[in-house]
Write a protein that holds these residues in place. Structure first.
Motif, PDB file in Angstrom:
ATOM      1  N   LYS A  86      21.181  13.392  41.682  1.00  0.00           N
ATOM      2  CA  LYS A  86      20.135  14.390  41.930  1.00  0.00           C
ATOM      3  C   LYS A  86      19.382  14.043  43.205  1.00  0.00           C
ATOM      4  O   LYS A  86      19.055  12.882  43.442  1.00  0.00           O
ATOM      5  N   HIS A  87      19.107  15.069  44.001  1.00  0.00           N
ATOM      6  CA  HIS A  87      18.352  14.875  45.238  1.00  0.00           C
ATOM      7  C   HIS A  87      17.446  16.079  45.475  1.00  0.00           C
ATOM      8  O   HIS A  87      17.797  17.214  45.153  1.00  0.00           O
ATOM      9  N   PHE A  88      16.279  15.834  46.048  1.00  0.00           N
ATOM     10  CA  PHE A  88      15.468  16.906  46.604  1.00  0.00           C
ATOM     11  C   PHE A  88      15.972  17.185  48.016  1.00  0.00           C
ATOM     12  O   PHE A  88      16.189  16.259  48.805  1.00  0.00           O
ATOM     13  N   ILE A  89      16.175  18.460  48.330  1.00  0.00           N
ATOM     14  CA  ILE A  89      16.541  18.841  49.695  1.00  0.00           C
ATOM     15  C   ILE A  89      15.654  19.996  50.130  1.00  0.00           C
ATOM     16  O   ILE A  89      15.050  20.695  49.296  1.00  0.00           O
ATOM     17  N   ASN A  90      15.561  20.212  51.438  1.00  0.00           N
ATOM     18  CA  ASN A  90      14.789  21.338  51.936  1.00  0.00           C
ATOM     19  C   ASN A  90      15.699  22.554  52.145  1.00  0.00           C
ATOM     20  O   ASN A  90      16.920  22.475  51.961  1.00  0.00           O
ATOM     21  N   ASN A 142      18.152  14.414  55.108  1.00  0.00           N
ATOM     22  CA  ASN A 142      16.840  14.559  54.464  1.00  0.00           C
ATOM     23  C   ASN A 142      16.873  14.464  52.947  1.00  0.00           C
ATOM     24  O   ASN A 142      15.902  14.808  52.288  1.00  0.00           O
ATOM     25  N   LYS A 143      18.000  14.014  52.373  1.00  0.00           N
ATOM     26  CA  LYS A 143      18.062  13.942  50.916  1.00  0.00           C
ATOM     27  C   LYS A 143      17.120  12.863  50.399  1.00  0.00           C
ATOM     28  O   LYS A 143      17.050  11.771  50.923  1.00  0.00           O
ATOM     29  N   GLN A 144      16.403  13.211  49.341  1.00  0.00           N
ATOM     30  CA  GLN A 144      15.504  12.260  48.683  1.00  0.00           C
ATOM     31  C   GLN A 144      15.953  12.097  47.232  1.00  0.00           C
ATOM     32  O   GLN A 144      15.927  13.050  46.471  1.00  0.00           O
ATOM     33  N   ALA A 145      16.398  10.914  46.876  1.00  0.00           N
ATOM     34  CA  ALA A 145      16.809  10.677  45.498  1.00  0.00           C
ATOM     35  C   ALA A 145      15.616  10.881  44.570  1.00  0.00           C
ATOM     36  O   ALA A 145      14.496  10.504  44.896  1.00  0.00           O
TER      37      ALA A 145
END
Length: 229
Positions: free
Chosen positions: A11-15, A213-216
């Motif tokens: 899972k990652h937050f992306i813009n 820019n992926k944020q775990a």
């Protein structure tokens, strides 16, 4: 209960810019999920999660307990003709999901706490839910709404999803209320990229989903939405 394979889940937050880049790569090598609208490629998911008075499910997620599980009821595109009771288990970093089809009437009974009818069924997942509802005191906790865009890649049984417009139901557990008041728990409008696969992630998919820019993330949609529930 038949054995179900455990799967890897990232899972990652992306813009939004990342989303467009990855989507434009995926469309050349993957197929759309069967639930998706053929025009938009998206569909709506509504889930009602269960927890107990001690917030067991929530605290296990926040504290990173390795061996944990959660029950939820899920429907798609507000279609009450197809409803599933699901159990999602996480063990040793891998995930497993089991489900049982239930009717709208059975769903309403579960939400109201009327579970006696389950004893007359022969479905092992429903029986497990009944037992755990009794001794863990599980109750409906919160509704989570979001829009999903999903892509499939056969090799490795890969499923790539973009979850957006995550909303938390306010003060109501009525999963059938199309006018349910909701709040936005993810204020920066980030999109959640999820990648699920079996034994291995094909290199072509690994390359396609790369961004700068992926944020775990270790916070689930359920945990994020419980701030309002």
């Amino acid at each position: 209960m038949p054995a179900v394979k455990y799967r890897h889940e990232l899972k990652h937050f992306i813009n939004y810019s990342d989303y467009l880049q990855i989507k434009n790569r995926l469309k050349f090598i993957t197929s759309l999920d069967n639930f998706a609208d053929k025009k938009t490629g998206r569909y709506k998911i509504r889930s009602l999660y269960f927890d107990n008075i001690y917030d067991k499910v929530l605290l296990e997620k926040i504290n990173g307990v390795d061996n944990r599980e959660k029950f939820r009821i899920r429907l798609y595109n507000d279609d009450s003709s197809f409803i599933r009771l699901e159990k999602k288990t996480k063990k040793n970093g891998l995930c497993q999901k089991l489900n049982a089809i239930i009717t709208k009437e059975q769903c309403a009974l579960i939400i109201s706490g009327s579970l006696g009818w389950i004893k007359e069924t022969d479905n092992p997942l429903l029986m497990e839910f009944y037992c755990k509802s009794k001794y863990q005191l599980l109750k409906p906790a919160t509704i989570v709404d979001y829009t999903r865009e999903a892509y499939l890649y056969k090799v490795g049984n890969v499923r790539i999803t973009f979850d957006m417009n995550v909303r938390s139901g306010l003060y109501s557990k009525n999963i059938f209320d199309k006018d349910l008041p909701v709040a936005d728990p993810i204020s920066d409008n980030s999109i959640i990229l999820e990648v699920k696969y079996d034994e291995f992630l094909p290199e072509i998919i690994s390359n396609v989903i790369q961004t700068n820019n992926k944020q775990a993330t270790a916070i689930s949609k359920y945990a994020s939405c419980r701030i309002y529930g």
